[in-house]
Design a protein around this motif. Structure first.
Motif, PDB file in Angstrom:
ATOM      1  N   TYR A  12       1.593  27.496 -41.734  1.00  0.00           N
ATOM      2  CA  TYR A  12       3.003  27.504 -41.307  1.00  0.00           C
ATOM      3  C   TYR A  12       3.701  28.833 -41.578  1.00  0.00           C
ATOM      4  O   TYR A  12       4.496  29.299 -40.768  1.00  0.00           O
ATOM      5  N   SER A  14       5.283  24.914 -36.024  1.00  0.00           N
ATOM      6  CA  SER A  14       6.330  24.346 -36.885  1.00  0.00           C
ATOM      7  C   SER A  14       6.272  22.821 -36.802  1.00  0.00           C
ATOM      8  O   SER A  14       5.529  22.258 -35.999  1.00  0.00           O
ATOM      9  N   SER A  15       7.068  22.167 -37.646  1.00  0.00           N
ATOM     10  CA  SER A  15       6.874  20.714 -37.815  1.00  0.00           C
ATOM     11  C   SER A  15       7.483  19.860 -36.707  1.00  0.00           C
ATOM     12  O   SER A  15       7.080  18.725 -36.507  1.00  0.00           O
ATOM     13  N   ARG A  16       8.496  20.363 -36.015  1.00  0.00           N
ATOM     14  CA  ARG A  16       9.269  19.578 -35.033  1.00  0.00           C
ATOM     15  C   ARG A  16       9.877  18.320 -35.692  1.00  0.00           C
ATOM     16  O   ARG A  16      10.046  17.279 -35.048  1.00  0.00           O
ATOM     17  N   LEU A  17      10.215  18.439 -36.963  1.00  0.00           N
ATOM     18  CA  LEU A  17      10.810  17.289 -37.664  1.00  0.00           C
ATOM     19  C   LEU A  17      12.336  17.284 -37.584  1.00  0.00           C
ATOM     20  O   LEU A  17      12.985  16.349 -38.067  1.00  0.00           O
ATOM     21  N   SER A  18      12.932  18.317 -36.984  1.00  0.00           N
ATOM     22  CA  SER A  18      14.389  18.468 -37.071  1.00  0.00           C
ATOM     23  C   SER A  18      15.187  17.266 -36.561  1.00  0.00           C
ATOM     24  O   SER A  18      16.132  16.842 -37.230  1.00  0.00           O
ATOM     25  N   ASN A  55      12.604  27.841 -33.218  1.00  0.00           N
ATOM     26  CA  ASN A  55      13.585  28.586 -34.026  1.00  0.00           C
ATOM     27  C   ASN A  55      13.628  30.071 -33.681  1.00  0.00           C
ATOM     28  O   ASN A  55      14.707  30.654 -33.553  1.00  0.00           O
ATOM     29  N   ASP A  90      18.246  17.676 -31.842  1.00  0.00           N
ATOM     30  CA  ASP A  90      18.469  17.839 -33.284  1.00  0.00           C
ATOM     31  C   ASP A  90      19.843  18.427 -33.595  1.00  0.00           C
ATOM     32  O   ASP A  90      20.058  18.920 -34.724  1.00  0.00           O
ATOM     33  N   ASN A 139      23.466  22.710 -39.559  1.00  0.00           N
ATOM     34  CA  ASN A 139      22.421  23.671 -39.195  1.00  0.00           C
ATOM     35  C   ASN A 139      22.834  24.512 -37.980  1.00  0.00           C
ATOM     36  O   ASN A 139      22.514  25.694 -37.900  1.00  0.00           O
ATOM     37  N   ASN A 140      23.512  23.901 -37.043  1.00  0.00           N
ATOM     38  CA  ASN A 140      23.914  24.625 -35.830  1.00  0.00           C
ATOM     39  C   ASN A 140      24.969  25.685 -36.163  1.00  0.00           C
ATOM     40  O   ASN A 140      24.906  26.817 -35.695  1.00  0.00           O
TER      41      ASN A 140
HETATM   42  C1  LIG Z   1      21.409  29.506 -33.082  1.00  0.00           C
HETATM   43  C2  LIG Z   1      20.691  28.433 -33.881  1.00  0.00           C
HETATM   44  C3  LIG Z   1      21.082  27.109 -33.795  1.00  0.00           C
HETATM   45  C4  LIG Z   1      20.435  26.105 -34.523  1.00  0.00           C
HETATM   46  N1  LIG Z   1      20.851  24.803 -34.406  1.00  0.00           N
HETATM   47  C5  LIG Z   1      20.225  23.837 -35.127  1.00  0.00           C
HETATM   48  C6  LIG Z   1      20.645  22.480 -35.027  1.00  0.00           C
HETATM   49  O1  LIG Z   1      21.618  22.132 -34.338  1.00  0.00           O
HETATM   50  N2  LIG Z   1      19.942  21.537 -35.737  1.00  0.00           N
HETATM   51  C7  LIG Z   1      18.879  21.877 -36.545  1.00  0.00           C
HETATM   52  O2  LIG Z   1      18.283  20.994 -37.161  1.00  0.00           O
HETATM   53  N3  LIG Z   1      18.496  23.156 -36.680  1.00  0.00           N
HETATM   54  C8  LIG Z   1      19.124  24.150 -35.999  1.00  0.00           C
HETATM   55  N4  LIG Z   1      18.700  25.450 -36.124  1.00  0.00           N
HETATM   56  C9  LIG Z   1      17.668  25.775 -37.139  1.00  0.00           C
HETATM   57  C10 LIG Z   1      16.205  25.746 -36.647  1.00  0.00           C
HETATM   58  O3  LIG Z   1      16.086  26.462 -35.442  1.00  0.00           O
HETATM   59  C11 LIG Z   1      15.669  24.340 -36.433  1.00  0.00           C
HETATM   60  O4  LIG Z   1      15.927  23.538 -37.568  1.00  0.00           O
HETATM   61  C12 LIG Z   1      14.140  24.371 -36.213  1.00  0.00           C
HETATM   62  O5  LIG Z   1      13.835  25.157 -35.091  1.00  0.00           O
HETATM   63  C13 LIG Z   1      13.645  22.955 -36.002  1.00  0.00           C
HETATM   64  O6  LIG Z   1      12.289  22.966 -35.714  1.00  0.00           O
HETATM   65  P1  LIG Z   1      11.250  22.379 -36.742  1.00  0.00           P
HETATM   66  O7  LIG Z   1      11.637  20.999 -37.133  1.00  0.00           O
HETATM   67  O8  LIG Z   1       9.889  22.555 -36.141  1.00  0.00           O
HETATM   68  O9  LIG Z   1      11.438  23.343 -37.973  1.00  0.00           O
HETATM   69  P2  LIG Z   1      10.479  23.742 -39.178  1.00  0.00           P
HETATM   70  O10 LIG Z   1      10.261  25.196 -39.077  1.00  0.00           O
HETATM   71  O11 LIG Z   1       9.276  22.879 -39.225  1.00  0.00           O
HETATM   72  O12 LIG Z   1      11.406  23.497 -40.457  1.00  0.00           O
HETATM   73  C14 LIG Z   1      11.446  22.239 -41.144  1.00  0.00           C
HETATM   74  C15 LIG Z   1      12.869  21.735 -41.216  1.00  0.00           C
HETATM   75  O13 LIG Z   1      13.661  22.635 -41.970  1.00  0.00           O
HETATM   76  C16 LIG Z   1      14.984  22.688 -41.431  1.00  0.00           C
HETATM   77  N5  LIG Z   1      15.238  24.061 -40.979  1.00  0.00           N
HETATM   78  C17 LIG Z   1      14.342  24.963 -40.533  1.00  0.00           C
HETATM   79  N6  LIG Z   1      14.952  26.130 -40.245  1.00  0.00           N
HETATM   80  C18 LIG Z   1      16.265  25.950 -40.504  1.00  0.00           C
HETATM   81  C19 LIG Z   1      17.409  26.781 -40.407  1.00  0.00           C
HETATM   82  N7  LIG Z   1      17.321  28.054 -39.993  1.00  0.00           N
HETATM   83  N8  LIG Z   1      18.601  26.267 -40.731  1.00  0.00           N
HETATM   84  C20 LIG Z   1      18.719  25.002 -41.173  1.00  0.00           C
HETATM   85  N9  LIG Z   1      17.668  24.163 -41.287  1.00  0.00           N
HETATM   86  C21 LIG Z   1      16.460  24.630 -40.958  1.00  0.00           C
HETATM   87  C22 LIG Z   1      15.017  21.739 -40.253  1.00  0.00           C
HETATM   88  O14 LIG Z   1      15.526  20.502 -40.697  1.00  0.00           O
HETATM   89  C23 LIG Z   1      13.561  21.640 -39.864  1.00  0.00           C
HETATM   90  O15 LIG Z   1      13.237  20.446 -39.214  1.00  0.00           O
HETATM   91  C24 LIG Z   1      19.349  26.464 -35.386  1.00  0.00           C
HETATM   92  C25 LIG Z   1      18.949  27.804 -35.469  1.00  0.00           C
HETATM   93  C26 LIG Z   1      19.610  28.786 -34.725  1.00  0.00           C
HETATM   94  C27 LIG Z   1      19.144  30.213 -34.828  1.00  0.00           C
END
Ligand SMILES: Cc1cc2nc3c(=O)[nH]c(=O)nc-3n(C[C@H](O)[C@H](O)[C@H](O)COP(=O)(O)OP(=O)(O)OC[C@H]3O[C@@H](n4cnc5c(N)ncnc54)[C@H](O)[C@@H]3O)c2cc1C
Length: 478
Positions: free
Chosen positions: A225, A237-241, A341, A372, A377-378
Motif C-alpha cells: 500500500y 488502495s482499500s476503497r473502504l471510504s 485520491n 464517500d 474529509n471533503n
Molecule cells: C479534493 C479531495 C476531496 C476529498 N473528499 C473526500 C470525501 O468526501 N470523503 C472521503 O472519505 N475522503 C475524501 N478525500 C480523501 C481521500 O481521497 C479518500 O478518502 C480516498 O481516496 C478513499 O479511498 P480509499 O478508501 O481507497 O483510501 P485509502 O487510501 O485506502 O485510505 C483508507 C481510509 O483512510 C481515509 N483517508 C485516506 N486518505 C484520506 C485523506 N486525505 N483525508 C481524510 N481521510 C483519508 C479514508 O477513510 C480511507 O477510506 C478527498 C481528498 C481530496 C484531495
C-alpha cells in the motif's frame, strides 16, 4: 421488562457497534430505529450518490437484523419528534446512539439529548465513529492541532489504548409487532432517473460488502500500500471510504485488521494506518473549526477574488477539460461515485489553481457525486489542495497534470480506461494529445477539438496567473 431504542445514523453495522452493545446490556427489548431527517443536516444534507448508498445500506442492515431475530424501524424526522413518538408507543426508557461530528448534527443531537433528559429518558451517546474523540487530542498549549504530523504523533502514542472491536451479537430481541415502520422506498432515496447502474456495478453497500472489501485489501494489497496507494491504474488502495463514512465498518475494525501479526509489521500497513489518521485529523479540524465547510480556515483567503466561469466549471464536471488525467478522474467519479485520491488532488488543483475557481464549487460537486462524500474529509481535501486549510499544500504547489500522469499512470491504463477516445494513441501522447503530431492523431482516429477537447487552459500561463493572485495575499505576520 425494560425497553431501549438504538438510534442508527451513520453506524450502519452490527459489529463494533457500541450503542447497540450498551443498549443490549441495559434493556430486555432493544428497538433499532433509523430516522430519515436530511433537513437536520443543514446545508450539507446527503447528495445524490450518498442517498443511493444509504438506500442500499439500510436494506443491508435490515437483512442483518432480521437474520438475528430483530428488524429495522424506519421513521421520518424531525428526529426528536420521531424518537418521542416511539418512546410513547413502546414505553422505552433509554435511547442509545453513536456520536457524529458535523456542526448541524452536533447541534441537533445536543437539543435531542436535552429534551429527552427533561422527560426523564436516559440518552446515551457513544464513540463508534473515530479512534479518538476530537476533544481528547490537544497540543502542549491545550489547543487543537492544525498540522497533521504532530497531531498524528500525539495519536500514535495513544493507539495502544484504542479498544478492540466488539463482536456482533448473535441474536437480538424481537421488535414488538405493533411497532410500525415505513417501507424503505418511502424515504425516496433512489434517483428517479436511473443513472445508478455504474454505482451498482462498482459497489456492494452494507456490512458484508465492507468486510469483504477489508479482507480482500488485507490479503492482496496492504503489504504494498505504501507504494501502490498513489497509482490510480492499480487496485492499490482499500476503497473502504464509503464503508467508513456510513459506518458499515468502524475505524477500530480497520485498525485491528491492519495490526494483526504478519500484516501489522509491513510498511504498507503502517502507511494505511496513517491514512486512517488523516480521517481522524479531518474530524478533529471539523469539530474545532466548524465554519470550515464554507469558509477557509486560513482567513487570509476569505477575500480572494476567485474566477467565476460557468462554462469552464461545467467542462471540469463533465470530464471535458482536455487534460486526460483530469478527465479520466472526473469520468471515474461520474460513473462509479468514487475517484482515486491522487486523482482527486490533481482535479482539485486544476480547478482551484489553473482555472482559479472557488474550491467550494469543487467541494459541492464532489458532495453530490461521491459515494464517500464526507463533510470532514471533503473539506480537508479541498482546503488542502486550494492551499487555504490547515496543514495545506503551499499556494505555490500546483500539480502539473502531465507530470502527474507520467509518474502515477505510467502505462496510461487509467487514462485509456476512462478516456477511451484516446486509447489508440501511443503512450507518449495519451496524457498530452495536443503534443502529438498530426499524423499520429490521424492514425489514432483522434480529431482534437472534436473527438476530444483541446486543453481548457494553458498550464504555464494559468500557473503564473495563479501565483500572482496568491502572492497578493498577505503572508502570516505581515
Ligand atoms: C479534493 C479531495 C476531496 C476529498 N473528499 C473526500 C470525501 O468526501 N470523503 C472521503 O472519505 N475522503 C475524501 N478525500 C480523501 C481521500 O481521497 C479518500 O478518502 C480516498 O481516496 C478513499 O479511498 P480509499 O478508501 O481507497 O483510501 P485509502 O487510501 O485506502 O485510505 C483508507 C481510509 O483512510 C481515509 N483517508 C485516506 N486518505 C484520506 C485523506 N486525505 N483525508 C481524510 N481521510 C483519508 C479514508 O477513510 C480511507 O477510506 C478527498 C481528498 C481530496 C484531495
Amino acid at each position: 421488562m425494560s425497553t431501549a431504542l438504538v438510534w442508527f445514523r451513520r453506524d450502519l453495522r452490527l459489529t463494533d457497534q457500541p450503542a447497540l452493545a450498551q443498549a443490549l446490556a441495559a434493556a430486555d427489548t432493544v428497538i433499532p430505529v433509523y430516522i430519515h431527517a436530511p433537513h437536520e443536516e443543514g446545508a450539507w444534507a446527503p447528495g445524490a450518490a450518498s442517498r443511493w448508498w444509504l438506500h442500499h445500506s439500510l436494506a443491508a442492515l435490515e437483512t442483518e437484523l432480521r437474520v438475528r431475530g430483530s428488524r429495522l424501524v424506519l421513521r421520518e424526522g424531525p428526529a426528536l419528534a420521531a424518537l418521542e413518538a416511539l418512546i410513547a408507543e413502546t414505553g422505552a426508557t433509554a435511547v442509545f446512539w453513536n456520536r457524529l461530528y458535523e456542526p448541524a448534527v452536533i447541534a441537533r443531537d445536543k437539543a435531542v439529548k436535552q429534551a429527552l433528559a427533561e422527560r426523564g429518558i436516559e440518552a446515551v451517546s457513544c464513540n463508534g465513529h473515530l479512534l479518538f474523540e476530537p476533544w481528547t487530542i490537544r497540543n502542549g498549549a491545550g489547543d487543537p492541532y492544525r498540522v497533521f504530523t504532530p497531531f498524528w504523533k500525539a495519536c500514535t502514542a495513544e493507539l495502544g489504548t484504542v479498544p478492540a472491536p466488539l463482536p456482533a451479537p448473535e441474536r437480538l430481541p424481537a421488535v414488538p409487532p405493533a411497532v410500525a415502520s415505513l417501507g424503505l422506498a418511502a424515504l425516496g432515496l433512489l434517483p428517479k432517473i436511473r443513472w445508478d447502474a455504474g454505482l451498482a456495478a462498482a459497489w456492494l453497500p452494507g456490512e458484508a460488502g465492507a468486510m469483504a472489501t477489508l479482507s480482500q485489501f488485507v490479503e492482496e494489497a496492504i503489504g504494498a500500500y505504501d507504494v501502490d496507494r498513489n497509482r490510480p491504474d492499480l487496485p492499490g488502495s482499500s476503497r473502504l471510504s464509503p464503508y467508513l463514512h456510513f459506518g458499515e465498518l468502524s475505524p477500530r475494525q480497520a485498525l485491528a485488521a491492519a495490526s494483526v501479526p504478519g500484516v501489522g509489521d509491513s510498511a504498507g500497513a503502517a502507511s494505511f494506518v496513517r491514512e486512517l489518521g488523516w480521517r481522524e485529523f479531518a474530524h478533529h479540524l471539523l469539530f474545532h473549526f466548524p465554519h470550515t465547510p464554507d469558509e477557509p480556515l486560513d482567513a487570509r483567503f476569505a477575500g480572494l477574488a476567485w474566477r467565476e466561469d460557468p462554462a469552464e466549471l461545467e467542462a471540469w464536471r463533465r470530464g471535458r477539460t482536455g487534460y486526460p488525467i483530469v478527465d479520466a478522474g472526473m469520468r471515474e467519479l461520474w460513473a462509479t461515485g468514487w475517484m482515486h485520491n491522487r486523482v482527486r488532488m490533481i482535479v482539485a488543483s486544476l480547478l482551484t489553481k489553473n482555472l482559479f475557481a472557488h474550491w467550494r464549487h469543487g467541494a459541492r460537486w464532489f458532495w453530490d457525486t461521491l459515494v464517500d462524500a464526507d463533510l470532514a474529509n471533503n473539506t480537508l481535501g479541498w482546503q488542502w489542495t486550494a492551499g487555504c486549510g490547515a496543514d495545506a499544500a503551499p499556494y505555490y504547489r500546483i500539480f502539473n497534470p502531465l507530470l502527474q500522469a507520467e509518474k502515477f499512470d505510467p502505462g496510461r491504463a487509467y487514462i485509456r480506461r476512462w478516456v477511451p477516445e484516446l486509447a489508440a494513441l501511443p503512450d507518449k501522447y495519451v496524457h498530452c494529445p495536443w503534443q502529438a503530431p498530426a499524423e499520429v492523431l490521424l492514425a489514432a482516429g483522434v480529431r482534437l477539438g472534436q473527438d476530444y477537447p483541446l486543453p481548457i487552459v494553458d498550464p504555464r500561463s494559468s500557473r503564473d496567473d495563479a501565483l500572482r493572485r496568491f502572492e497578493g495575499l498577505k503572508r502570516p505576520g505581515q
